[in-house]
Motif scaffolding. Structure first.
Motif, PDB file in Angstrom:
ATOM      1  N   GLU A  95       0.829  -1.204   0.000  1.00  0.00           N
ATOM      2  CA  GLU A  95       0.000   0.000   0.000  1.00  0.00           C
ATOM      3  C   GLU A  95       0.867   1.258   0.000  1.00  0.00           C
ATOM      4  OE1 GLU A  95      -3.523   2.134   2.660  1.00  0.00           O
ATOM      5  OE2 GLU A  95      -2.173   0.676   3.595  1.00  0.00           O
ATOM      6  N   VAL A  96       1.950   1.249   0.760  1.00  0.00           N
ATOM      7  CA  VAL A  96       2.827   2.416   0.837  1.00  0.00           C
ATOM      8  C   VAL A  96       3.567   2.616  -0.484  1.00  0.00           C
ATOM      9  CG1 VAL A  96       4.827   3.410   2.001  1.00  0.00           C
ATOM     10  CG2 VAL A  96       3.059   2.219   3.323  1.00  0.00           C
ATOM     11  N   LEU A  97       4.025   1.516  -1.077  1.00  0.00           N
ATOM     12  CA  LEU A  97       4.671   1.609  -2.385  1.00  0.00           C
ATOM     13  C   LEU A  97       3.705   2.190  -3.411  1.00  0.00           C
ATOM     14  CD1 LEU A  97       6.962   1.108  -4.386  1.00  0.00           C
ATOM     15  CD2 LEU A  97       6.188  -1.276  -4.563  1.00  0.00           C
ATOM     16  N   ASN A  98       2.459   1.744  -3.370  1.00  0.00           N
ATOM     17  CA  ASN A  98       1.463   2.249  -4.319  1.00  0.00           C
ATOM     18  C   ASN A  98       1.175   3.734  -4.092  1.00  0.00           C
ATOM     19  OD1 ASN A  98       1.186  -0.183  -5.664  1.00  0.00           O
ATOM     20  ND2 ASN A  98      -0.526  -0.879  -4.405  1.00  0.00           N
ATOM     21  N   ALA A 134       3.328   5.895  -2.946  1.00  0.00           N
ATOM     22  CA  ALA A 134       4.496   6.597  -3.485  1.00  0.00           C
ATOM     23  C   ALA A 134       4.432   6.668  -5.006  1.00  0.00           C
ATOM     24  CB  ALA A 134       5.773   5.901  -3.033  1.00  0.00           C
ATOM     25  N   LEU A 135       4.050   5.575  -5.637  1.00  0.00           N
ATOM     26  CA  LEU A 135       3.925   5.574  -7.096  1.00  0.00           C
ATOM     27  C   LEU A 135       2.839   6.535  -7.557  1.00  0.00           C
ATOM     28  CD1 LEU A 135       4.303   1.738  -7.759  1.00  0.00           C
ATOM     29  CD2 LEU A 135       5.870   3.527  -8.539  1.00  0.00           C
ATOM     30  N   GLU A 136       1.764   6.645  -6.776  1.00  0.00           N
ATOM     31  CA  GLU A 136       0.694   7.580  -7.126  1.00  0.00           C
ATOM     32  C   GLU A 136       1.198   9.020  -7.008  1.00  0.00           C
ATOM     33  OE1 GLU A 136      -3.966   8.615  -5.978  1.00  0.00           O
ATOM     34  OE2 GLU A 136      -2.895   7.037  -4.896  1.00  0.00           O
ATOM     35  N   LEU A 137       1.973   9.293  -5.966  1.00  0.00           N
ATOM     36  CA  LEU A 137       2.565  10.624  -5.831  1.00  0.00           C
ATOM     37  C   LEU A 137       3.417  10.962  -7.041  1.00  0.00           C
ATOM     38  CD1 LEU A 137       3.512  13.161  -4.154  1.00  0.00           C
ATOM     39  CD2 LEU A 137       5.359  11.695  -3.318  1.00  0.00           C
ATOM     40  N   VAL A 138       4.277  10.038  -7.445  1.00  0.00           N
ATOM     41  CA  VAL A 138       5.150  10.263  -8.594  1.00  0.00           C
ATOM     42  C   VAL A 138       4.315  10.535  -9.843  1.00  0.00           C
ATOM     43  CG1 VAL A 138       6.899   9.224 -10.086  1.00  0.00           C
ATOM     44  CG2 VAL A 138       7.034   8.928  -7.608  1.00  0.00           C
ATOM     45  N   ALA A 139       3.262   9.754 -10.029  1.00  0.00           N
ATOM     46  CA  ALA A 139       2.403   9.939 -11.198  1.00  0.00           C
ATOM     47  C   ALA A 139       1.708  11.301 -11.161  1.00  0.00           C
ATOM     48  CB  ALA A 139       1.369   8.814 -11.272  1.00  0.00           C
ATOM     49  N   LEU A 140       1.206  11.702  -9.990  1.00  0.00           N
ATOM     50  CA  LEU A 140       0.526  12.991  -9.884  1.00  0.00           C
ATOM     51  C   LEU A 140       1.484  14.153 -10.134  1.00  0.00           C
ATOM     52  CD1 LEU A 140      -1.719  12.267  -6.773  1.00  0.00           C
ATOM     53  CD2 LEU A 140      -2.503  12.636  -9.118  1.00  0.00           C
ATOM     54  N   CYS A 141       2.768  13.959  -9.800  1.00  0.00           N
ATOM     55  CA  CYS A 141       3.776  14.994 -10.068  1.00  0.00           C
ATOM     56  C   CYS A 141       4.334  14.875 -11.480  1.00  0.00           C
ATOM     57  CB  CYS A 141       4.905  14.889  -9.044  1.00  0.00           C
ATOM     58  SG  CYS A 141       4.420  15.376  -7.369  1.00  0.00           S
ATOM     59  N   ARG A 142       3.843  13.870 -12.239  1.00  0.00           N
ATOM     60  CA  ARG A 142       4.228  13.641 -13.639  1.00  0.00           C
ATOM     61  C   ARG A 142       5.728  13.393 -13.790  1.00  0.00           C
ATOM     62  NH1 ARG A 142       0.121  18.069 -16.536  1.00  0.00           N
ATOM     63  NH2 ARG A 142      -1.770  17.007 -15.871  1.00  0.00           N
ATOM     64  N   ALA A 143       6.265  12.702 -12.800  1.00  0.00           N
ATOM     65  CA  ALA A 143       7.666  12.301 -12.857  1.00  0.00           C
ATOM     66  C   ALA A 143       7.753  10.858 -13.339  1.00  0.00           C
ATOM     67  CB  ALA A 143       8.318  12.456 -11.487  1.00  0.00           C
TER      68      ALA A 143
END
Length: 361
Positions: free
Chosen positions: A145-148, A150-159
């Motif tokens: 869940e935590v990894l997901n 973090a991945l969602e954060l990266v996606a929202l920041c378009r990185a």
């Protein structure tokens, strides 16, 4: 992700908050300096009011020396379901958290490979991370869940997410980020006491090499203090090249032909190895480096000139891959270098000449 708490509202924290807030996440802001949090909030990065209960994700964006302590405090207060930091070193903070006996299943270390010479919330921008690598360093203990999150954060920041081991990350950033900062500063330091006549000769080369030397010394002392060993290892290798290069240059002054030949070979070796290393630097959008041609145009330093040359390039049907401007010393003019695909260069040159531009051969 619906809610987030960003702890630390400097450049990185404010930029992440702006990106999340612009994409529908309710962001709460906290900082040891409440005025910084209020400034970030005024910029639209979220609210400086504390959340009523645990948020989905806590983003700790404080200097490396304070990362573990800040994370530990947030975890003990149970402010979020998941926790991550954005410090530029990864192994040290995790070891500190382990030593404190905290449950690290809800934590993941991360590092966005983005930044600017400026710092503070006023330097923040929601576009800071777009297209940039964002390193994630999960371990076997990291909850899915935590990894997901973090991945969602990266996606929202378009990185672009990049998964690495923490120690491998620290060695990598020592090579591609921390050592270049020190070398840039060392070169720029030579200018401090230089003769004014020499400084006036500064061209694009010295500007390129010393650009990041304008960075905040206090910030970089924090970063380097958290990753001294790997940086020292890279610098030691650079120092060996420097010593060899100095010997080769001295040999070029020799009256003996054999010594001069040896010196020339030494200089050529380091230059060729530099060519080979530069060719490994990723190209546009992270793709393999491509071969381009440069069309150099004389341009006046007045309003509208850049817009006009870009419009004329558009009329030629040419996509400009990169742009550099070299300002002329003591003149209201300069040279603009338009990097394009090789097959596009002749047509662009012809069109610009027709439109009255002076092309530098």
């Amino acid at each position: 992700m619906r809610t987030a708490l960003v702890i630390g509202t400097g450049l990185i924290g404010t930029s992440a908050a702006l990106a999340l807030q612009s994409r529908g996440v309710q962001v709460h802001l906290a900082d040891h300096d409440p005025a910084q949090a209020r400034t970030a909030a005024a910029l639209g990065a979220g609210t400086d009011e504390q959340p009523a209960g645990p948020v989905d994700l806590a983003v700790v964006a404080v200097p490396p020396a304070h990362t573990a302590h800040t994370l530990a405090d947030a975890m003990r207060r149970d402010v979020a379901r998941g926790y991550l930091d954005v410090a530029s070193v990864k192994a040290g903070p995790r070891r500190e958290l382990e030593a404190l006996g905290l449950d690290l299943s809800r934590y993941i270390g991360t590092h966005p490979m983005a930044g600017r010479e400026r710092s503070g919330p006023l330097a923040g921008t929601a576009e800071l991370f777009e297209g940039r690598p964002w390193v994630l360093t999960p371990t076997r203990d990291t909850d899915t869940e935590v990894l997901n999150l973090a991945l969602e954060l990266v996606a929202l920041c378009r990185a672009v997410p990049v998964v690495m081991d923490a120690e491998a990350h620290d060695r990598a950033v020592a090579l591609v980020s921390h050592t270049p900062q020190l070398i840039s500063s060392m070169v720029a330091a030579r200018l401090e006491e230089a003769d004014e006549t020499a400084v006036r000769l500064c061209g694009q080369g010295i500007r390129d090499v010393t650009r990041i030397a304008a960075s905040n010394p206090a910030m970089w002392l924090d970063i380097l203090s958290a990753n001294p060993g790997p940086v020292a290892d890279v610098l030691a290798a650079v120092a060996a090249d420097l010593e060899g290069t100095v010997r080769a240059l001295r040999a070029l002054q020799s009256a003996e032909e054999d010594e001069r030949d040896g010196g020339a070979a030494g200089i050529e070796d380091v230059l060729r190895r530099g060519n080979a290393g530069r060719e490994r630097v990723p190209g546009k959008h992270g793709a393999a480096p491509a071969a381009y041609e440069t069309v150099t145009v004389h341009i006046g330093d007045q309003p509208g000139e850049l817009a006009r040359i870009f419009a004329d390039a558009g009329r030629a049907g040419v996509n400009i891959e990169d742009v550099r401007i070299e300002h002329a010393t003591g003149q209201q003019a300069g040279l603009i270098q338009l990097t394009v695909e090789p097959q596009a260069a002749p047509g662009l040159t012809a069109t610009l000449r027709e439109r009255g531009w002076s092309i530098r051969q």
